[in-house]
Design a protein around this motif. Structure first.
Motif, PDB file in Angstrom:
ATOM      1  N   MET A 117       9.786  -3.713  -4.510  1.00  0.00           N
ATOM      2  CA  MET A 117       9.584  -4.868  -5.453  1.00  0.00           C
ATOM      3  C   MET A 117       8.239  -5.544  -5.819  1.00  0.00           C
ATOM      4  SD  MET A 117      12.691  -7.328  -3.672  1.00  0.00           S
ATOM      5  CE  MET A 117      11.988  -7.504  -2.332  1.00  0.00           C
ATOM      6  N   ARG A 118       7.164  -5.226  -4.959  1.00  0.00           N
ATOM      7  CA  ARG A 118       6.034  -5.565  -5.589  1.00  0.00           C
ATOM      8  C   ARG A 118       5.647  -4.854  -6.673  1.00  0.00           C
ATOM      9  NH1 ARG A 118       2.213  -6.270  -0.216  1.00  0.00           N
ATOM     10  NH2 ARG A 118       0.739  -6.701  -1.922  1.00  0.00           N
ATOM     11  N   ARG A 119       5.845  -3.452  -6.557  1.00  0.00           N
ATOM     12  CA  ARG A 119       5.600  -2.415  -7.452  1.00  0.00           C
ATOM     13  C   ARG A 119       6.301  -2.629  -8.864  1.00  0.00           C
ATOM     14  NH1 ARG A 119       6.104   1.755  -3.595  1.00  0.00           N
ATOM     15  NH2 ARG A 119       8.457   1.989  -3.969  1.00  0.00           N
ATOM     16  N   ALA A 120       7.748  -3.164  -8.850  1.00  0.00           N
ATOM     17  CA  ALA A 120       8.297  -3.810  -9.731  1.00  0.00           C
ATOM     18  C   ALA A 120       7.815  -4.816 -10.659  1.00  0.00           C
ATOM     19  CB  ALA A 120       9.871  -3.853  -9.577  1.00  0.00           C
ATOM     20  N   LEU A 121       6.955  -5.792  -9.807  1.00  0.00           N
ATOM     21  CA  LEU A 121       6.723  -7.090 -10.421  1.00  0.00           C
ATOM     22  C   LEU A 121       5.201  -6.669 -10.909  1.00  0.00           C
ATOM     23  CD1 LEU A 121       7.464  -9.628  -7.974  1.00  0.00           C
ATOM     24  CD2 LEU A 121       8.234  -9.466 -10.250  1.00  0.00           C
ATOM     25  N   ASP A 122       4.394  -5.756 -10.204  1.00  0.00           N
ATOM     26  CA  ASP A 122       3.009  -5.295 -10.818  1.00  0.00           C
ATOM     27  C   ASP A 122       2.131  -6.429 -11.137  1.00  0.00           C
ATOM     28  OD1 ASP A 122       1.222  -3.436 -11.566  1.00  0.00           O
ATOM     29  OD2 ASP A 122       1.706  -3.417 -13.732  1.00  0.00           O
ATOM     30  N   VAL A 123       2.003  -7.359 -10.293  1.00  0.00           N
ATOM     31  CA  VAL A 123       1.364  -8.622 -10.451  1.00  0.00           C
ATOM     32  C   VAL A 123       0.518  -9.016  -8.947  1.00  0.00           C
ATOM     33  CG1 VAL A 123       2.404  -9.597 -12.308  1.00  0.00           C
ATOM     34  CG2 VAL A 123       3.105 -10.065  -9.860  1.00  0.00           C
ATOM     35  N   ASP A 124       0.259  -8.088  -8.173  1.00  0.00           N
ATOM     36  CA  ASP A 124      -0.616  -8.260  -6.999  1.00  0.00           C
ATOM     37  C   ASP A 124      -1.503  -8.919  -6.898  1.00  0.00           C
ATOM     38  OD1 ASP A 124       1.682  -6.976  -5.348  1.00  0.00           O
ATOM     39  OD2 ASP A 124       0.427  -5.328  -4.587  1.00  0.00           O
ATOM     40  N   GLU A 125      -2.287  -8.804  -8.149  1.00  0.00           N
ATOM     41  CA  GLU A 125      -3.706  -9.672  -8.252  1.00  0.00           C
ATOM     42  C   GLU A 125      -3.627 -10.997  -8.104  1.00  0.00           C
ATOM     43  OE1 GLU A 125      -2.174  -8.614 -12.229  1.00  0.00           O
ATOM     44  OE2 GLU A 125      -2.314  -7.847 -10.427  1.00  0.00           O
ATOM     45  N   LEU A 126      -2.350 -11.654  -8.736  1.00  0.00           N
ATOM     46  CA  LEU A 126      -1.893 -12.938  -8.811  1.00  0.00           C
ATOM     47  C   LEU A 126      -1.364 -13.753  -7.666  1.00  0.00           C
ATOM     48  CD1 LEU A 126       0.152 -12.991 -12.433  1.00  0.00           C
ATOM     49  CD2 LEU A 126      -2.642 -12.956 -11.745  1.00  0.00           C
ATOM     50  N   ILE A 127      -0.763 -12.738  -6.510  1.00  0.00           N
ATOM     51  CA  ILE A 127      -0.044 -13.379  -5.570  1.00  0.00           C
ATOM     52  C   ILE A 127      -1.223 -13.822  -4.238  1.00  0.00           C
ATOM     53  CG2 ILE A 127       1.785 -13.048  -3.642  1.00  0.00           C
ATOM     54  CD1 ILE A 127       2.740 -12.884  -6.757  1.00  0.00           C
ATOM     55  N   ALA A 128      -1.074 -14.977  -3.930  1.00  0.00           N
ATOM     56  CA  ALA A 128      -1.859 -15.621  -3.142  1.00  0.00           C
ATOM     57  C   ALA A 128      -1.737 -14.934  -1.676  1.00  0.00           C
ATOM     58  CB  ALA A 128      -2.020 -16.853  -3.108  1.00  0.00           C
ATOM     59  N   HIS A 129      -0.122 -15.222  -1.396  1.00  0.00           N
ATOM     60  CA  HIS A 129       0.305 -14.867   0.077  1.00  0.00           C
ATOM     61  C   HIS A 129       1.718 -14.267  -0.118  1.00  0.00           C
ATOM     62  CE1 HIS A 129      -2.911 -16.844   2.150  1.00  0.00           C
ATOM     63  NE2 HIS A 129      -2.802 -17.863   1.252  1.00  0.00           N
ATOM     64  N   ILE A 130       2.145 -13.621   0.944  1.00  0.00           N
ATOM     65  CA  ILE A 130       3.596 -13.057   0.936  1.00  0.00           C
ATOM     66  C   ILE A 130       4.280 -13.736   2.248  1.00  0.00           C
ATOM     67  CG2 ILE A 130       5.264 -11.161   1.131  1.00  0.00           C
ATOM     68  CD1 ILE A 130       3.316  -9.784  -0.869  1.00  0.00           C
ATOM     69  N   ALA A 131       5.069 -14.395   2.338  1.00  0.00           N
ATOM     70  CA  ALA A 131       5.723 -14.880   3.412  1.00  0.00           C
ATOM     71  C   ALA A 131       7.172 -14.150   3.626  1.00  0.00           C
ATOM     72  CB  ALA A 131       6.062 -16.282   3.472  1.00  0.00           C
ATOM     73  N   SER A 132       7.226 -13.174   4.572  1.00  0.00           N
ATOM     74  CA  SER A 132       8.362 -12.162   5.126  1.00  0.00           C
ATOM     75  C   SER A 132       8.802 -12.858   6.023  1.00  0.00           C
ATOM     76  CB  SER A 132       7.985 -10.791   5.127  1.00  0.00           C
ATOM     77  OG  SER A 132       7.181 -10.650   6.456  1.00  0.00           O
ATOM     78  N   ALA A 133      10.125 -12.149   6.281  1.00  0.00           N
ATOM     79  CA  ALA A 133      11.155 -12.517   7.269  1.00  0.00           C
ATOM     80  C   ALA A 133      10.354 -12.462   8.507  1.00  0.00           C
ATOM     81  CB  ALA A 133      12.367 -11.704   7.422  1.00  0.00           C
ATOM     82  N   ALA A 134       9.563 -11.423   8.791  1.00  0.00           N
ATOM     83  CA  ALA A 134       8.825 -10.921  10.053  1.00  0.00           C
ATOM     84  C   ALA A 134       8.099 -12.326  10.466  1.00  0.00           C
ATOM     85  CB  ALA A 134       8.004  -9.816   9.917  1.00  0.00           C
ATOM     86  N   ASP A 135       7.663 -13.103   9.485  1.00  0.00           N
ATOM     87  CA  ASP A 135       6.905 -14.243  10.085  1.00  0.00           C
ATOM     88  C   ASP A 135       7.492 -15.627  10.663  1.00  0.00           C
ATOM     89  OD1 ASP A 135       4.698 -12.703   8.843  1.00  0.00           O
ATOM     90  OD2 ASP A 135       5.327 -13.682   6.884  1.00  0.00           O
ATOM     91  N   VAL A 136       8.835 -15.449  10.579  1.00  0.00           N
ATOM     92  CA  VAL A 136       9.420 -16.657  11.130  1.00  0.00           C
ATOM     93  C   VAL A 136      10.595 -16.516  11.944  1.00  0.00           C
ATOM     94  CG1 VAL A 136       8.931 -18.090   9.366  1.00  0.00           C
ATOM     95  CG2 VAL A 136      11.049 -16.927   8.906  1.00  0.00           C
ATOM     96  N   GLU A 137      11.018 -17.209  12.782  1.00  0.00           N
ATOM     97  CA  GLU A 137      12.154 -16.945  13.702  1.00  0.00           C
ATOM     98  C   GLU A 137      13.442 -17.051  13.159  1.00  0.00           C
ATOM     99  OE1 GLU A 137      12.335 -19.007  17.269  1.00  0.00           O
ATOM    100  OE2 GLU A 137      10.238 -18.665  17.905  1.00  0.00           O
ATOM    101  N   ARG A 138      13.600 -18.111  11.905  1.00  0.00           N
ATOM    102  CA  ARG A 138      15.144 -18.200  11.489  1.00  0.00           C
ATOM    103  C   ARG A 138      14.449 -17.986   9.955  1.00  0.00           C
ATOM    104  NH1 ARG A 138      18.027 -23.334  12.875  1.00  0.00           N
ATOM    105  NH2 ARG A 138      15.935 -24.299  12.420  1.00  0.00           N
ATOM    106  N   GLY A 139      15.485 -17.254   9.239  1.00  0.00           N
ATOM    107  CA  GLY A 139      15.509 -17.157   7.741  1.00  0.00           C
ATOM    108  C   GLY A 139      16.086 -18.157   7.051  1.00  0.00           C
TER     109      GLY A 139
END
Length: 224
Positions: A117-139
């Motif tokens: 999905m990051r490749r599809a968006l092709d804007v990595d240089e704009l993204i400050a952070h990515i909060a993924s499911a692995a970061d929290v106990e409950r989604g």
């Protein structure tokens, strides 16, 4: 104080909702379950285990969860190289970045799926952070993913906007006390998004981009 622009990805920035529906449908079929695609469509946006609990019930044989989730991951991976950004998604992210917003992707995707999905968006240089499911106990629809994303930026609730395409997104944003914007690009009806807490609704990223100066983003800019 920083302003946080939080984004769901599937169905909000990338055209992946119905690809997920088909992958879950086939994964469930292989495991012996017949789940209507309409039911699966409304469950997209939940994390894998929560999705299975939602469509199969809490009384399901949870021992199958790992196998079904792995099958979904494998099936969805066949689409990775063909994933596309929704119309206006990149331009919207550029516009908000240029206006001083800190951009955070809030997604249950991890690993190869997130990379695709990051490749599809092709804007990595704009993204400050990515909060993924692995970061929290409950989604989602729990508020934790939104709260974690906001904390990564250090933004106040009053200076945070979360945009998504599902009722789970809207509920998570509302419970986290941030401004919730909905898009119809994931196929969920306007009324459902409104009932779940959406304060503004747009057809998709391109529609929001054309109306950015009259949106919650502009209002919060004026108030800061």
């Amino acid at each position: 104080m920083p302003r946080a622009a939080l984004f769901d990805v599937d169905g909000t920035l990338t055209d992946t909702t119905y690809l997920h529906v088909h992958a879950w449908w086939e994964a469930l079929r292989q495991a012996g379950h017949k789940v209507p695609t309409a039911t699966l469509h409304r469950a997209i946006g939940l994390g894998g285990q929560d999705l299975l609990a939602h469509v199969l019930g809490e009384g399901r044989d949870s021992g199958q969860d790992e196998v079904i989730s792995a099958a979904h991951k494998t099936l969805f991976a066949t689409c990775h190289e063909r994933l596309g950004a929704l119309e206006g998604a990149r331009e919207l992210l550029h516009a908000l970045h240029d206006r001083g917003w800190q951009l955070v992707l809030v997604t249950s995707a991890v690993g190869g799926e997130l990379a695709a999905m990051r490749r599809a968006l092709d804007v990595d240089e704009l993204i400050a952070h990515i909060a993924s499911a692995a970061d929290v106990e409950r989604g989602k629809p729990a508020p934790e993913p939104v709260e974690h994303a906001r904390d990564l930026v250090g933004a106040a609730r009053e200076q945070t906007v979360f945009i998504g395409d599902s009722v789970w997104d809207m509920r998570a944003a509302s419970r986290a006390g941030v401004t919730a914007l909905g898009v119809l690009s994931g196929g969920i009806p306007r009324a459902d998004l409104e009932e779940s807490g959406a304060q503004e609704i747009y057809e998709g990223p391109a529609d929001l981009l054309t109306r950015l100066d009259e949106s919650a983003y502009a209002r919060l800019e004026r108030e800061s």
